[in-house]
Design a protein around this motif. Sequence first.
Motif, PDB file in Angstrom:
ATOM      1  N   VAL A  16       0.846  -1.198   0.000  1.00 16.96           N
ATOM      2  CA  VAL A  16       0.000   0.000   0.000  1.00 16.96           C
ATOM      3  C   VAL A  16       0.881   1.247   0.000  1.00 16.96           C
ATOM      4  CG1 VAL A  16      -1.721   1.297   1.309  1.00 16.96           C
ATOM      5  CG2 VAL A  16      -1.924  -1.177   1.116  1.00 16.96           C
ATOM      6  N   ILE A  19       2.231   1.607  -3.480  1.00 15.71           N
ATOM      7  CA  ILE A  19       1.215   2.180  -4.373  1.00 15.71           C
ATOM      8  C   ILE A  19       1.130   3.684  -4.156  1.00 15.71           C
ATOM      9  CG2 ILE A  19      -1.277   2.296  -4.839  1.00 15.71           C
ATOM     10  CD1 ILE A  19      -1.409  -0.702  -4.178  1.00 15.71           C
ATOM     11  N   PRO A  81      -9.613   1.128  -3.144  1.00 12.78           N
ATOM     12  CA  PRO A  81      -8.540   0.973  -4.124  1.00 12.78           C
ATOM     13  C   PRO A  81      -8.988   1.602  -5.441  1.00 12.78           C
ATOM     14  CG  PRO A  81      -9.231  -1.165  -3.261  1.00 12.78           C
ATOM     15  CD  PRO A  81     -10.111  -0.137  -2.664  1.00 12.78           C
ATOM     16  N   THR A  83      -8.869   1.615  -8.898  1.00 16.21           N
ATOM     17  CA  THR A  83      -8.516   0.961 -10.160  1.00 16.21           C
ATOM     18  C   THR A  83      -8.742   1.909 -11.334  1.00 16.21           C
ATOM     19  OG1 THR A  83     -10.716  -0.019 -10.273  1.00 16.21           O
ATOM     20  CG2 THR A  83      -8.971  -1.363  -9.309  1.00 16.21           C
ATOM     21  N   SER A 107       0.168  -0.964 -10.014  1.00 18.50           N
ATOM     22  CA  SER A 107      -0.922  -0.671  -9.070  1.00 18.50           C
ATOM     23  C   SER A 107      -2.028  -1.709  -9.175  1.00 18.50           C
ATOM     24  CB  SER A 107      -1.490   0.719  -9.333  1.00 18.50           C
ATOM     25  OG  SER A 107      -0.534   1.708  -9.054  1.00 18.50           O
ATOM     26  N   TYR A 111      -3.140  -4.160  -6.155  1.00 20.19           N
ATOM     27  CA  TYR A 111      -4.512  -4.115  -5.622  1.00 20.19           C
ATOM     28  C   TYR A 111      -5.095  -5.518  -5.466  1.00 20.19           C
ATOM     29  CZ  TYR A 111      -4.935   0.959  -6.197  1.00 20.19           C
ATOM     30  OH  TYR A 111      -4.779   2.312  -6.098  1.00 20.19           O
ATOM     31  N   ASN A 112      -4.606  -6.488  -6.217  1.00 18.58           N
ATOM     32  CA  ASN A 112      -5.138  -7.849  -6.141  1.00 18.58           C
ATOM     33  C   ASN A 112      -4.448  -8.702  -5.088  1.00 18.58           C
ATOM     34  OD1 ASN A 112      -7.173  -7.638  -8.054  1.00 18.58           O
ATOM     35  ND2 ASN A 112      -5.720  -7.902  -9.727  1.00 18.58           N
ATOM     36  N   VAL A 116      -3.372  -6.415   0.675  1.00 16.93           N
ATOM     37  CA  VAL A 116      -3.854  -5.090   0.291  1.00 16.93           C
ATOM     38  C   VAL A 116      -5.382  -5.065   0.333  1.00 16.93           C
ATOM     39  CG1 VAL A 116      -3.909  -3.394  -1.573  1.00 16.93           C
ATOM     40  CG2 VAL A 116      -1.796  -4.623  -1.075  1.00 16.93           C
ATOM     41  N   LYS A 117      -6.020  -6.120  -0.164  1.00 16.17           N
ATOM     42  CA  LYS A 117      -7.486  -6.196  -0.112  1.00 16.17           C
ATOM     43  C   LYS A 117      -7.973  -6.163   1.335  1.00 16.17           C
ATOM     44  CE  LYS A 117      -8.425  -8.696  -4.394  1.00 16.17           C
ATOM     45  NZ  LYS A 117      -8.966  -9.937  -4.967  1.00 16.17           N
ATOM     46  N   PHE A 120      -7.583  -2.544   2.795  1.00 19.13           N
ATOM     47  CA  PHE A 120      -8.625  -1.616   2.361  1.00 19.13           C
ATOM     48  C   PHE A 120      -9.977  -1.987   2.957  1.00 19.13           C
ATOM     49  CE2 PHE A 120      -5.686  -0.398  -1.136  1.00 19.13           C
ATOM     50  CZ  PHE A 120      -5.760   0.971  -0.969  1.00 19.13           C
TER      51      PHE A 120
END
Length: 187
Positions: A16, A19, A81, A83, A107, A111-112, A116-117, A120
């Motif tokens: 994160v 990113i 996130p 996208t 990025s 995010y996947n 990270v999921k 968030f």
Amino acid sequence: MTQNTYSPYGDSPSLVKTIAVLTLINGIVNIFWGLIATAVVVPTIILTCLAVFTILPTILGVFEIIYALKLLNNPPQPVQPSTTIAILEILCVLTGNVFSMIVGILSLVFYNDPQVKDYFARLNGIPYPVAPAVPVPPAPPAASEPASPSQEVPAAPIEPAPEVPPAPEPKKPRIRKVASEDTSAES
């Protein structure tokens, strides 16, 4: 003496932070890229109509900086996130900005990531679905140990399946024979 402060969000994962930093740097690059591209295009009369497209990286750069600062804020602000920003970064390759395309692809990959999921989801107060734990059945007793009465399970008798009578055969339709008149009997 340092004080420990409690944060319900925990520390953000390194992906994160990556990113956020990449988005911040890319936002600055996009602002300069858009301004330089616009400065090159506007003086020419023929390419002035393209100025609308050359200013778009500058606008994207502003949104990238705002988003990155929200991610780097302490305490972090609830954000999803983005996208959309990552896809627009990839589309910046149409203006010749390859660095932006690389940041957009990274990025989307980051995010996947499950960490990270989860981050968030916790940040926004949404429960992240976790794979249910599979219960482990108890190990059977060793052959040398006698089984205790509580461990013995009586075997249920196996009953054969009830026989189902065969389906009745479909009835054949009756054919009526029409009596033919005998012409020889009447004459």
